[in-house]
Design an enzyme around this catalytic site. Structure first.
Site, short mmCIF file in Angstrom:
data_model
loop_
_atom_site.label_atom_id
_atom_site.label_comp_id
_atom_site.label_asym_id
_atom_site.label_seq_id
_atom_site.Cartn_x
_atom_site.Cartn_y
_atom_site.Cartn_z
N THR A 67 0.99 -1.07 0.07
CA THR A 67 -0.14 -0.05 0.00
C THR A 67 0.79 1.30 -0.12
O THR A 67 0.62 2.32 -0.64
CB THR A 67 -0.94 0.10 1.23
OG1 THR A 67 -1.76 -1.31 1.12
CG2 THR A 67 -1.80 1.10 1.19
N GLN A 345 -1.09 -15.17 -2.61
CA GLN A 345 -2.36 -14.67 -1.85
C GLN A 345 -3.68 -14.68 -2.50
O GLN A 345 -4.59 -14.16 -2.38
CB GLN A 345 -2.35 -13.49 -1.32
CG GLN A 345 -0.97 -13.39 -0.16
CD GLN A 345 -1.14 -12.07 0.80
OE1 GLN A 345 -1.82 -11.80 1.52
NE2 GLN A 345 0.00 -11.26 0.30
#
Length: 874
Positions: A67, A345
């Site tokens: 992020t 993921q």
């Protein structure tokens, strides 16, 4: 000598372009006043931020700061003057992620973030584009976006108009099919005939087309249309596509591994470099429609969709390119797109996500630069080593190894327990111990594979007085299907329970609508009687229409019959009868939605949980205590959630129960998806481990009761894929199911010297009280002494004979090449080469004996390890 030039003769060519020389005074001075937002980035993060030209794939492992990279990259683009805020398209998956990015950008850049209208989710940005060009989709700009309930209601109308039985072919099932087709970018004409045939005897495609037509009439769209209509507009109107391609100088995508086919197509169209006015939009190979080549049609498209769900985009500009022009022509127009994601993921394949999207990035964008973020800032060394070693067994991955510069920390622990109840007790004890060490409950999480596993932990936490919260869904007893089932039982227990009766009088649907319920309320108020008695009175009159009167009479008769059965039937059996005879179980069996199977599992778990109580009254009193808890958002509480809900979260302490074959990896996933399903399950394990900052604790049970039947379970294959150097085997702190001196041996509370007098948790107080009266508390719900339980269980040959186990404490768990269940220390009555029969695995021959644990070579199931109480001589 310096030669002078007359000012009138100086031309623009006389002043050469200047760039500061590397290592020169200007370059060093500029570096000293570099932007503050770049400070603190590691080399890989900085490279991902500063590589602005061309396609970039950032493989960001768990806890590597993706992020921060995304937001800093946007800040860098703006601060370098490469684009204005309105020229950056930044796409996220959730509104929460979009808000977080805007907040961080605001801290870096101040008010500039307010000028970023194209930072948001796929659907929010897709909706904005669609509203701008609504007329091209036969809509008005003020169209309504339907939610799921509205979709189902509209589809029911279409089913009725087509005289299709909505009980046999539920509208919710059709809604799921249409959503799946839209997620794959398929319009009604593109749905393969084989897929359309699965609903209503081949009418699925026709109903999809009717549904789309009806949406246009209603000036409405569903969430799938927000991208699907954009894709259609871009293909059919290349001039509009070219406008957006020219507008967006930079494209950034978060969680790229979770994109579905429609999102992929939408991005690929926007990410191509603008072409000439004669540009023809990309198409899906084999697509049925105006852009198809001659000879392409249904059969090719069906083959493409079924054989390879990931479509191959062909750019018309690439197709027209002269092969003689070479590679230079292909790379002349390169779009500045940066996708951030982690193929390790990708865990949402069940809802349409395509891990292939990220695996084929360099194929979609030739010359793409791949940057790996492998330095983890979250977990300790042992946890990262275990997670990396586990995921390395996957073949479909780009490859990276997480590392940390932090200390190794505690090893990942693996603990075997006798059954799921001991598993819950053991985890409860560990949480209390962690709490006594000063850790906050907010930093503790339990991540389960299936939602029905939560019930055991919720009950245990209520007993211990441990606050908890369920993330990603309601608590077990607050789920809609559980509340409905409990409402039936409450009315049986107390006919005057109006709230419960009103909840289920028309569930499942019986034709007793709001008007009928209102009539019952009016009658009940006038006569001052409960709703149930009002129903009994109304069915004897002509106030209701014959159909409604008949349905209500059946409901009253059913409850009368169930109350009579209550006197002669166990409360668990009664619950099964009620759920079956009421039609409630059948309602969910016919429901084809994605969560219907989970709801049925929860109902079976509810019935199983009732066995711990003597009667229905006691069970309902227990439920009222569980439901009475109101956990505030700021309360210090243990977090309980599924592994899928845990993505993006992190905790100091993470418990991972249920690592057994069939549960994790899920047998259903293996049956439906094969090796691809196994790899997604393994990615789910990787996600679970990397949620932990300091401690990761894995549990498995030797016996688990699934849907009312005890089964001997096998430790998950994933346990053997963990590195031995980073794993520690521990013994369960759960003790015996019977407490005291029964079951597995002496209670851990028998020697109170280990605890100070200030230890006063609810669990300790209860255990001490049990010890003082020489009886068994533990997990039997107060159902008599251990001797009584042993006697009662010894007469039930169909159940595991818990009371007959040796009272000696089990020895430590050892590993000989693989993890195995712990032996209880008893001697088996079987001998080597004995021919035996197991209810699940069939016939086999004993090849090895370890206490009461047998290794058996089964004729069909292969070699398995089982407890001898679950087999019999053949």
């Amino acid at each position: 000598m310096i030669r002078m030039t007359e000012p009138s003769k100086i031309t623009s060519q006389s002043v050469p372009d200047h760039q500061p020389a590397a290592g020169g005074i200007a370059a060093r001075a500029r570096a000293s006043v570099g932007p503050q937002y770049l400070s603190g980035l590691n080399p890989e993060q900085r490279e991902a931020v500063e590589t602005l030209d061309g396609p970039v794939l950032v493989l960001a492992g768990a806890g590597t700061g993706k992020t921060r990279v995304l937001t800093t990259r946007i800040a860098h683009i703006l601060s370098q003057g490469r684009a204005r805020p309105s020229e950056i398209l930044s796409v996220t998956f959730t509104n929460k992620a979009a808000r977080e990015m805007k907040h961080r950008l605001g801290q870096m850049l101040g008010h500039a973030v307010e000028g970023m209208p194209w930072l948001g989710t796929f659907h929010s940005i897709g909706g904005r584009i669609l509203r701008t060009h609504a007329e091209l989709a036969q809509l008005k700009s003020n169209f309504t976006v339907l939610d799921v309930d509205d979709q189902v209601r509209l589809l029911k109308q279409l089913l009725q108009a087509d005289n299709i039985d909505d009980k046999r072919w539920p509208a919710r099932m059709l809604a799921g099919l249409i959503d799946g087709w839209k997620n794959r970018g398929l319009t009604p004409s593109q749905v393969p005939s084989g897929e359309a045939a699965v609903f209503a005897n081949g009418k699925g495609g026709k109903l999809y087309a009717s549904y789309q037509e009806r949406l246009k009439i209603l000036n409405a769209a569903d969430f799938g249309d927000l991208l699907l209509e954009d894709i259609r507009i871009f293909r059919e109107h290349p001039d509009i596509l070219r406008q957006y391609q020219q507008r967006f100088k930079f494209i950034l995508v978060d969680e790229y591994q979770d994109t579905n086919v429609a999102q992929y197509l939408w991005l690929r169209l926007l990410s191509q470099a603008p072409s000439s006015p004669s540009f023809t939009s990309p198409r899906v190979r084999g697509e049925v429609g105006s852009h198809s080549d001659p000879g392409e049609g249904d059969s090719r498209q069906a083959e493409l969709v079924e054989a390879a769900p990931h479509p191959d985009l062909l750019s018309a500009s690439e197709a027209r390119r002269d092969p003689a022009s070479g590679e230079k022509e292909q790379t002349r127009h390169v779009k500045n797109i940066c996708c951030v994601g982690d193929d390790d993921q990708s865990i949402y394949g069940w809802r349409g996500a395509e891990v292939d999207n990220i695996l084929r990035f360099d194929h979609d964008f030739p010359g793409a630069k791949v940057i790996r973020l492998e330095r983890n800032y979250r977990s300790t060394g042992h946890i990262l080593a275990a997670a990396s070693h586990l995921i390395a067994h996957n073949e479909g991955r780009l490859g990276k190894t997480l590392r940390t510069e932090d200390h190794d920390g505690e090893k990942v622990t693996v603990t075997g327990s006798w059954d799921s109840e001991e598993e819950a007790r053991g985890i409860g004890e560990e949480i209390e111990q962690i709490q006594r060490q000063g850790d906050k409950l907010n930093e503790i999480a339990i991540l389960v594979r299936a939602s029905y596993q939560m019930r055991e932990f919720e009950d245990r936490f209520v007993t211990l007085g441990l606050p908890y919260r369920v993330i990603g869904g309601p608590r077990f007893y607050e789920r809609a299907e559980i509340r409905d089932a409990l409402a039936y039982l409450r009315v049986i227990n107390s006919p005057a329970d109006d709230l419960a009766f009103e909840r289920i009088v028309n569930t499942p649907k019986r034709g007793l609508g709001d008007a009928t319920v209102q009539m019952l309320h009016d009658h009940a108020r006038k006569r001052r009687i409960p709703l149930f008695e009002a129903a009994r009175a109304v069915v004897e009159t002509d106030e209701l229409k014959p159909k409604a009167r008949g349905s209500l009479r059946d409901v009253v008769a059913q409850f009368d019959r169930w109350r009579a059965q209550r006197e002669v039937t166990s409360h668990t059996e009664l619950a099964e009868i009620v759920l079956d005879e009421s039609g409630y179980t059948e309602m969910w069996q016919k429901d084809r939605s994605a969560d219907a199977a989970g709801r049925l599992e929860n109902l079976k778990e509810l019935v199983r949980s009732m066995e711990e109580f003597e009667n229905l009254q006691g069970f309902l009193e227990h439920i009222s205590l569980v439901m009475d808890r109101d956990s505030g958002a700021d309360e210090d509480a243990v977090s309980l959630m599924t592994l899928h809900s845990a993505k993006g979260l992190e905790f100091d302490n993470v418990f991972l129960p249920g690592w057994e074959e069939g549960l994790f990896p899920s047998q259903r996933t293996l049956d439906e998806q094969g090796r691809a399903g196994l790899e997604e399950e393994r990615r789910l394990g990787h996600v679970g481990l990397t949620r932990a900052r300091r401690r990761a604790k894995i549990y498995f049970a030797t016996n688990r009761r699934i849907h009312g039947t005890w089964s001997t379970t096998i430790p998950s294959r994933f346990l053997d894929e963990l590195p031995a150097a980073n794993v520690e085997i521990t013994e369960s702190k759960g003790g015996s199911a019977w407490g005291g001196t029964g079951g597995y041996g002496a209670s851990r509370f028998d020697d109170m010297e280990a605890f100070g007098s200030t230890y006063s948790t609810p669990g300790w107080q209860r255990a001490q009280a049990n010890r003082n009266r020489g009886g068994g508390g533990g997990g039997n719900g107060g159902r008599g002494s251990f001797e009584e339980q042993a006697s009662s269980y010894s007469s039930q040959s169909s159940s595991p004979d818990f009371g007959s186990f040796s009272s000696r404490r089990r020895g430590p768990l050892t590993i000989e090449g693989e993890l195995v269940a712990k032996s209880t220390g008893t001697t088996s009555e079987f001998s080597l080469s004995d021919r035996v029969f197991h209810q699940k695995f069939g016939y086999g021959r004993v090849t090895k004996i370890d206490g009461n644990k047998l290794t058996i070579a089964f004729d069909k199931a292969g070699e398995k390890k089982v407890v001898d109480s679950f087999v019999q001589r053949a």
